[in-house]
Scaffold this motif. Structure first.
Motif, PDB file in Angstrom:
ATOM      1  N   THR A 146     -22.269 -28.227  12.349  1.00  0.00           N
ATOM      2  CA  THR A 146     -20.978 -27.814  12.920  1.00  0.00           C
ATOM      3  C   THR A 146     -20.318 -26.768  12.034  1.00  0.00           C
ATOM      4  O   THR A 146     -19.855 -25.716  12.501  1.00  0.00           O
ATOM      5  N   ARG A 147     -20.268 -27.057  10.725  1.00  0.00           N
ATOM      6  CA  ARG A 147     -19.673 -26.085   9.799  1.00  0.00           C
ATOM      7  C   ARG A 147     -20.512 -24.804   9.746  1.00  0.00           C
ATOM      8  O   ARG A 147     -19.963 -23.691   9.694  1.00  0.00           O
ATOM      9  N   VAL A 193     -21.390 -18.912  11.545  1.00  0.00           N
ATOM     10  CA  VAL A 193     -22.181 -17.940  12.305  1.00  0.00           C
ATOM     11  C   VAL A 193     -21.312 -17.237  13.338  1.00  0.00           C
ATOM     12  O   VAL A 193     -21.366 -16.008  13.504  1.00  0.00           O
ATOM     13  N   ARG A 194     -20.467 -17.985  14.056  1.00  0.00           N
ATOM     14  CA  ARG A 194     -19.603 -17.384  15.063  1.00  0.00           C
ATOM     15  C   ARG A 194     -18.615 -16.410  14.437  1.00  0.00           C
ATOM     16  O   ARG A 194     -18.364 -15.327  14.948  1.00  0.00           O
ATOM     17  N   ASP A 195     -18.028 -16.793  13.293  1.00  0.00           N
ATOM     18  CA  ASP A 195     -17.117 -15.888  12.604  1.00  0.00           C
ATOM     19  C   ASP A 195     -17.866 -14.654  12.098  1.00  0.00           C
ATOM     20  O   ASP A 195     -17.323 -13.540  12.098  1.00  0.00           O
ATOM     21  N   GLY A 196     -19.110 -14.848  11.689  1.00  0.00           N
ATOM     22  CA  GLY A 196     -19.895 -13.729  11.181  1.00  0.00           C
ATOM     23  C   GLY A 196     -20.196 -12.690  12.239  1.00  0.00           C
ATOM     24  O   GLY A 196     -20.024 -11.489  12.009  1.00  0.00           O
ATOM     25  N   GLN A 204     -24.815 -27.391  19.292  1.00  0.00           N
ATOM     26  CA  GLN A 204     -23.823 -27.089  18.268  1.00  0.00           C
ATOM     27  C   GLN A 204     -23.300 -25.662  18.420  1.00  0.00           C
ATOM     28  O   GLN A 204     -22.108 -25.411  18.257  1.00  0.00           O
ATOM     29  N   GLN A 205     -24.185 -24.724  18.713  1.00  0.00           N
ATOM     30  CA  GLN A 205     -23.744 -23.350  18.932  1.00  0.00           C
ATOM     31  C   GLN A 205     -22.794 -23.273  20.130  1.00  0.00           C
ATOM     32  O   GLN A 205     -21.783 -22.570  20.094  1.00  0.00           O
ATOM     33  N   GLY A 206     -23.144 -24.007  21.190  1.00  0.00           N
ATOM     34  CA  GLY A 206     -22.292 -24.003  22.377  1.00  0.00           C
ATOM     35  C   GLY A 206     -20.935 -24.617  22.116  1.00  0.00           C
ATOM     36  O   GLY A 206     -19.897 -24.074  22.534  1.00  0.00           O
ATOM     37  N   THR A 207     -20.892 -25.756  21.428  1.00  0.00           N
ATOM     38  CA  THR A 207     -19.603 -26.401  21.151  1.00  0.00           C
ATOM     39  C   THR A 207     -18.774 -25.580  20.173  1.00  0.00           C
ATOM     40  O   THR A 207     -17.534 -25.543  20.277  1.00  0.00           O
TER      41      THR A 207
END
Length: 607
Positions: A211-212, A217-220, A330-333
């Motif tokens: 999760t962390r 990754v999303r922020d990156g 996890q990527q989706g959530t």
């Protein structure tokens, strides 16, 4: 392949254009928190079909080991070829059923994902249309684009494949566990006891760590897109200042941060995936020892042991697949969390539930003790009192940063005052429906924006139903008709993205033509002639007079030649109004405007 695509497209039913109703107030459905369950619930019929397919696939796919056990015990230990043939045919039937429903599952989840993504994209885009200018000032365009692209694509992958596989593999484990206990409860208990506790502990660790990791990754990726967007939009400045090498170094750092975030997420998966695989092998070794002893003792048949081995292998395989699909989950959530944070941003200029329709206005604008600051701790305007009469042209002049453009933005309700009121014909702008206000306002910004499309589309942007004659009339009024006539396709000539195929002066003239076509009651021009040469400026002065006739106009004037044409001049300085009067009155008064005019006159080119 192309023939297949053509046949598929030919089979698609004709669909009418969607009827979209935009409102500045979100409805109850749009105000609900964004959740995976809520997204799927709107397409519950497809979700129900997918669930049926999942159950059939999970159950039918587990018939094979039981049929193998039956064939060994009844067709091999006691030779009977008929039993073997029947078991083989039943095996083929089970595989066929599994394949048919697996195909149906893929089709249904594909349609489900497409429908959910369409709803989500429209919902987010609509929300972005409601947000105030402060949001776009504070947020980078690349971050917003990453929400609309990579985050939504992660959700699409989850819904189209990941979620269904999670359910299939989870249900498969439950079905297999039930079969194992039905076959031999003691051996099943020993086997499950070796697998489940360690699997549960590893899964909890993986859930928290991943999760962390995927938040990083999303922020990156958001940072990468933001930096890319900024560099592309400012490419002319980058090239002219020889900034390419430094920009490349900076982008490499941003991409490096994103790479390290992905590596961290991959390392977590690399621990969890092989770990679960090792757990499965250890369970098989224990099964061989315990089960073999039970066969030798006559407590378990050879076929049952074979079935146990096959089922145990199928029991550990879903664990490995779950590890892979859980990454997708996890990527989706994580993406849902990012999208929810975007949807939770409230518009800074909301429309009140009891907002009234603004009737056709005469155009009187009143500022009553108006105060405002983009940062509440740093006021830009303080206690501004001013009345602009209907049909009057008023020019705001003053030093840079004095608040001239801010006053114009308050008139158009791009921002709301932090103190006092702004009224049109006695109506507080916060009490009227936004569409009824903006429909009677026209704005020509200092930096005009043109959309990719034809010249006609851009000129008729505020009035899509305008005729070609009205478009040509507007072009003639601003002195651009001759330029357009020389273009190969006339008003159907395509304007490239942001109007890059036109000169800055031509873009400004098109923006003025757009205002001509809209015919607003109140017109705001933020130094609309700043990008024009003297010849073009002289050419449109008469057209401006015709446009402003009978309308209230607010001019943000950096050139005092523009201010001289106004009925009144308002000198803005120090967060308030320093002087008000006509050009002649202010020059005669010998105040700030007179000093500005003397400086401008001294620097003006000699005719």
């Amino acid at each position: 392949m192309q023939d297949g695509v053509d046949r598929l497209l030919a089979s698609e039913p004709e669909r009418a254009e969607p009827q979209v109703a935009f409102g500045y107030r979100a409805d109850d459905g749009e105000r609900r928190p964004l959740t995976l369950r809520g997204l799927v619930a709107r397409h519950w019929q497809l979700a129900a079909l997918a669930l049926v397919a999942v159950v059939v696939v999970a159950v039918a796919n587990q018939a094979g080991p039981e049929l193998v056990s039956y064939a060994i015990n009844h067709g091999m230990v006691h030779p009977d070829f008929t039993v073997i043939v029947v078991a083989a045919c039943a095996y083929v039937a089970a595989v066929t059923v599994t394949a048919v429903f697996q195909r149906a599952l893929v089709r249904v989840t594909g349609r489900l994902a497409a429908g959910v993504m369409r709803d989500l994209r429209v919902r987010i885009f609509t929300h972005l249309q409601r947000l105030g200018l402060d949001f776009y000032t504070d947020e980078k365009a690349g971050v917003v684009m990453s929400r609309m692209t990579s985050d939504i694509e992660n959700l699409q992958q989850l819904l189209q494949d990941g979620l269904a596989q999670l359910v299939v593999q989870g249900l498969t484990m439950v079905v297999i566990a039930a079969i194992l206990f039905a076959t031999n409860a003691v051996l099943a208990a020993i086997t499950i006891a070796l697998v489940v506790p360690l699997l549960a502990a590893g899964s909890v660790w993986f859930q928290r760590s991943s999760t962390r990791a995927y938040d990083r990754v999303r922020d990156g990726i958001a940072a990468v897109l933001a930096d890319l967007s900024e560099s592309l939009h400012g490419v002319r400045v980058v090239v002219s200042h020889n900034r390419q090498e430094r920009n490349t170094v900076h982008h490499r750092r941003v991409v490096g941060d994103y790479m390290r975030a992905n590596q961290h997420a991959a390392n977590i998966t690399a621990v969890y995936g092989p770990g679960t695989q090792l757990l499965g092998y250890l369970a098989q070794a224990a099964l061989l020892a315990v089960g073999g002893d039970m066969v030798l003792g006559g407590h378990l048949s050879i076929g049952a042991l074979a079935a146990f081995f096959l089922y145990l292998n199928r029991f550990t395989a879903p664990i490995q697949l779950l590890a892979q699909q859980y990454t997708t989950y996890q990527q989706g959530t994580a993406s849902i969390g990012k999208l929810q944070s975007l949807l939770s941003v409230a518009p800074s200029t909301p429309e009140r539930p009891d907002a009234v329709e603004l009737p056709p206005v005469e155009g009187e604008i009143t500022f009553e003790r108006v105060g405002f600051g983009y940062d509440p701790s740093v006021p830009v305007l303080s206690d501004v009192d001013l009345t602009i009469h209907a049909g009057e042209t008023v020019a705001f002049v003053g030093p840079t940063g004095a608040g001239k453009s801010t006053l114009a933005k308050l008139v158009t309700r791009f921002y709301d005052p932090t103190g006092g009121r702004v009224l049109i014909d006695g109506h507080d702008l916060r009490d009227v429906a936004v569409a009824s206000l903006r429909g009677q306002l026209g704005v020509v910004p200092q930096e005009p924006f043109l959309f990719a499309g034809s010249i006609r589309d851009n000129v008729a942007f505020a009035r899509p139903d305008a005729t070609d004659d009205e478009v040509w009339e507007a072009l003639r009024a601003v002195g651009l008709a001759e330029v357009v006539e020389r273009m190969p396709d006339g008003i159907d000539s395509v304007v490239h993205e942001r109007g890059q195929s036109l000169s800055s002066g031509e873009r400004q003239l098109l923006a003025l033509a757009r205002a001509f076509t809209a015919r607003p009651r109140v017109l705001v021009l933020d130094e609309a002639t700043s990008n024009l040469d003297l010849l073009s400026e002289t050419r449109i002065e008469a057209a401006l007079d015709a446009l402003l006739q009978g309308r209230t106009a607010v001019l943000i004037a950096h050139r005092l030649s523009t201010a001289m044409r106004a009925d009144r001049v308002v000198v803005v300085d120090g967060g308030g109004i320093a002087e008000v009067g006509s050009h002649d009155e202010l020059v005669a008064a010998g105040g700030r405007y007179a000093a500005m005019f003397a400086t401008w006159e001294a620097d003006a080119p000699v005719a």
